[in-house]
Design an enzyme around this catalytic site. Structure first.
Site, PDB file in Angstrom:
ATOM      1  N   LYS A 173       0.856  -1.189   0.000  1.00 49.60           N
ATOM      2  CA  LYS A 173       0.000   0.000   0.000  1.00 49.60           C
ATOM      3  C   LYS A 173       0.883   1.227   0.000  1.00 49.60           C
ATOM      4  CE  LYS A 173      -3.982   2.040   0.396  1.00 49.60           C
ATOM      5  NZ  LYS A 173      -3.716   2.690  -0.896  1.00 49.60           N
ATOM      6  N   GLN A 201       7.187   3.994   3.853  1.00 50.92           N
ATOM      7  CA  GLN A 201       5.782   3.574   3.884  1.00 50.92           C
ATOM      8  C   GLN A 201       5.581   2.304   4.713  1.00 50.92           C
ATOM      9  OE1 GLN A 201       3.687   5.581   1.502  1.00 50.92           O
ATOM     10  NE2 GLN A 201       2.106   4.901   2.903  1.00 50.92           N
ATOM     11  N   LYS A 240       5.353   3.480   8.348  1.00 50.83           N
ATOM     12  CA  LYS A 240       4.188   4.338   8.521  1.00 50.83           C
ATOM     13  C   LYS A 240       2.915   3.490   8.554  1.00 50.83           C
ATOM     14  CE  LYS A 240       4.130   7.675   5.650  1.00 50.83           C
ATOM     15  NZ  LYS A 240       3.948   8.742   4.673  1.00 50.83           N
ATOM     16  N   LYS A 300       5.315   1.811  -3.137  1.00 47.87           N
ATOM     17  CA  LYS A 300       5.225   3.165  -3.709  1.00 47.87           C
ATOM     18  C   LYS A 300       5.475   3.065  -5.202  1.00 47.87           C
ATOM     19  CE  LYS A 300       4.595   7.473  -2.413  1.00 47.87           C
ATOM     20  NZ  LYS A 300       3.733   8.004  -1.349  1.00 47.87           N
ATOM     21  N   GLY A 353      -2.953   8.143  -4.343  1.00 46.74           N
ATOM     22  CA  GLY A 353      -2.320   9.338  -4.900  1.00 46.74           C
ATOM     23  C   GLY A 353      -1.099   9.772  -4.110  1.00 46.74           C
ATOM     24  N   ASP A 354      -0.384  10.708  -4.666  1.00 47.40           N
ATOM     25  CA  ASP A 354       0.736  11.393  -3.990  1.00 47.40           C
ATOM     26  C   ASP A 354       0.945  12.672  -4.802  1.00 47.40           C
ATOM     27  OD1 ASP A 354       2.994  10.972  -1.858  1.00 47.40           O
ATOM     28  OD2 ASP A 354       4.091  11.609  -3.620  1.00 47.40           O
ATOM     29  N   THR A 359      -4.732  13.536   5.167  1.00 49.17           N
ATOM     30  CA  THR A 359      -3.316  13.706   5.528  1.00 49.17           C
ATOM     31  C   THR A 359      -3.108  15.025   6.275  1.00 49.17           C
ATOM     32  OG1 THR A 359      -2.753  12.450   3.561  1.00 49.17           O
ATOM     33  CG2 THR A 359      -0.947  13.569   4.677  1.00 49.17           C
ATOM     34  N   ASN A 363      -2.580  19.019  -1.843  1.00 53.54           N
ATOM     35  CA  ASN A 363      -3.564  18.329  -1.010  1.00 53.54           C
ATOM     36  C   ASN A 363      -3.235  18.427   0.480  1.00 53.54           C
ATOM     37  OD1 ASN A 363      -4.044  15.385   0.353  1.00 53.54           O
ATOM     38  ND2 ASN A 363      -5.817  16.101  -0.791  1.00 53.54           N
ATOM     39  N   SER A 418      -6.927   5.689   3.656  1.00 55.14           N
ATOM     40  CA  SER A 418      -6.965   4.768   2.511  1.00 55.14           C
ATOM     41  C   SER A 418      -7.294   3.362   3.006  1.00 55.14           C
ATOM     42  CB  SER A 418      -5.609   4.728   1.807  1.00 55.14           C
ATOM     43  OG  SER A 418      -5.462   5.830   0.955  1.00 55.14           O
TER      44      SER A 418
END
Ligand code: NDP
Length: 454
Positions: free
Chosen positions: A92, A113, A116, A128, A167-168, A211, A242, A386
């Site tokens: 993820k 990630q 996290k 990622k 997204g990023d 976020t 964002n 997410s």
């Protein structure tokens, strides 16, 4: 061999086997150094060679993405998906479309990630992806064709129980929509293989806000523990995407005054407080540069990047009580944190991934009157939500905004407590970098041991 030497050797090995991947090395250095107290206490992690294994992605895919631009010219870019670790769940992590994307950047983001996602307490592994494609200035048609071309390769990897991108930077609701459409066409499946979906086709309420909101919830927890609050605090925020927008929104809700935002062209200082409605219109609807802000808001000053002092990010020269770096990696240097500190700033909460350099982090940790919220804990609200989108998709449910936001708030509080308690356990109360790294690592490493050598 002592633990310190073992970590040195591992970092040397990364340098040799991943030459030029300095950003990944930076992320690995921060985490591995922080694990030393844990590795010294419990030898099972060395015995099972967890460190050697965890710094290697389980799978790395690199592919060509060719699409036709509006002039009917074929344009080719590099696409990536790094599936780093699946010990805790399906891979993820987001997709980044930005000209700076390369394997180094995707590996650093994928590595962060893992820990996290572990901190969220949800069942998610780390991954990622992205492409060195610049969505800026492209037409909707070009964006759609690029997203479809990207999915021609990505669909082979992803799926609701395999790998679930989101997204990023450069990938928002529009891009997720085009990619999801292509995924459905290629697989004949409507499932939760992507998150950040539209609200009437499987998306979760509060994902867009998550976020930024999460980062502010985390700052609130840090301040509460220290006997303070966000009420009345002047805040500097970087970025205007964002994360930055919803950081600004939540800061207002907690009675703080956000006075800056920035983008790749420069930064805005608005002493009356950032005009949120104007910011949203410029960035989310019209997709314009920040310079346009001053045309409509006379109280604001725009400072272009070209006038920044060498080695300094202009946005951090604005006096503030708290700073929220929410743009990109390595945007807050040692010189910046010294300026912030001298101007009275006593809190940095990272909305972006790895925005502070290692020496800037060392500086913050060396001050006992300073609160520092590291990215992998402070910005975990996005991926946590997410995860909540995945739960809703799997159970065919749709939760209200408040239900999702309350769960997000609880997750952020838990991440803070987990990180703080771990820092206490290892004799460094309040060092949330150490706390988050050890707390995140422990769950993944234990799962890797349980699952054997694969
Ligand atoms: P967006 O694309 O929405 O916004 C990024 C913002 O940062 C833009 O204002 C952009 O300016 C600016 N920016 C990007 N690169 C640079 C650069 N090299 N120099 C100066 N400014 C730059 O991205 P997000 O807000 O989603 O992401 C921001 C950060 O937060 C990233 O580090 C991301 O990895 C991290 N993050 C995002 C999550 C999410 O849910 N979206 C979750 C967790 C972390 P411009 O438009 O001019 O390029």
């Amino acid at each position: 061999m002592g633990v310190h030497e073992y970590i040195d050797q591992t970092l040397e090995h990364i340098k040799r086997t991943s030459p030029g991947q300095t950003t990944f090395l930076q992320a690995a250095t921060e985490i591995l150094r922080n694990l030393e107290p844990l590795l010294s206490r419990e030898d099972k992690y060395l015995k099972h060679r967890i460190i050697d294994r965890i710094v290697m992605p389980e799978r790395t895919t690199m592919f060509r993405v060719t699409y036709m631009n509006d002039k009917n010219e074929p344009c080719s870019h590099f696409g990536y998906r790094v599936e780093f670790n699946s010990a805790l769940g399906p891979y993820k992590g987001g997709l980044r479309f930005h000209p700076s994307v390369c394997l180094d950047i995707i590996k650093f983001l994928g590595f962060e990630q893992i820990f996290k996602n572990s901190l969220t307490g949800l069942s998610m592994g780390g991954g990622k992806g992205g492409a060195n494609f610049d969505p800026k200035g492209k037409s909707d048609g070009e964006i759609m064709r690029f997203c479809q071309a990207f999915m021609y390769e990505l669909y082979k990897l992803i799926g609701d129980v395999k790998d679930v991108p989101a997204g990023d930077i450069g990938v928002g609701g529009r891009e997720i929509g085009y990619m999801f459409g292509a995924y459905k066409k290629l697989t004949n499946r409507f499932d939760g293989a992507l998150t950040g979906k539209g609200l009437n086709w499987g998306g979760s309420l509060a994902r867009t806000e998550a976020t930024g909101y999460g980062s502010v919830y985390f700052a609130k927890e840090m301040l509460q523990k220290a006997g303070g609050s966000l009420e009345g605090k002047v805040c500097a925020v970087s970025g205007a995407g964002n994360v930055a927008i919803y950081t600004v929104e939540k800061l207002y809700q907690f009675g703080a005054l956000p006075v800056t935002v920035s983008d790749s062209t420069g930064f805005i200082y608005d002493k009356e407080g950032i005009d949120l409605a104007l910011l949203k219109r410029l960035k989310e609807v019209e997709r314009k540069g920040l310079v346009e802000y001053v045309n409509e808001k006379k109280s604001a000053i725009f400072t272009p990047v070209s006038s920044y002092e060498a080695g300094k990010n202009g946005v951090w020269t604005v006096p503030c009580d708290a700073a929220f770096p929410s743009a990109t990696q390595n945007e807050l240097h040692l010189a910046d944190i010294k300026t912030l500190y001298a101007n009275g700033c006593r809190l940095v909460c990272e909305g972006a991934n790895m925005p502070s350099t290692l020496d800037a982090i060392d500086f913050m940790l060396s001050k006992n009157d300073f609160l520092f919220g590291p990215a992998k804990a402070a910005n975990a609200g996005g991926v946590a939500t997410s995860g909540l989108e995945m739960s809703q998709n799997a159970s065919m449910q749709k939760w209200t905004f408040d239900e999702v936001d309350n769960k997000l708030h609880t997750i952020m509080t838990n991440i803070f407590e987990d990180s703080y308690n771990t820092s206490v356990e290892f004799g460094q109360a309040g060092n949330l970098v150490l706390g988050a790294n050890i707390a995140g690592f422990r769950k993944v490493a234990d799962a890797m041991i349980d699952q054997g050598y694969i």
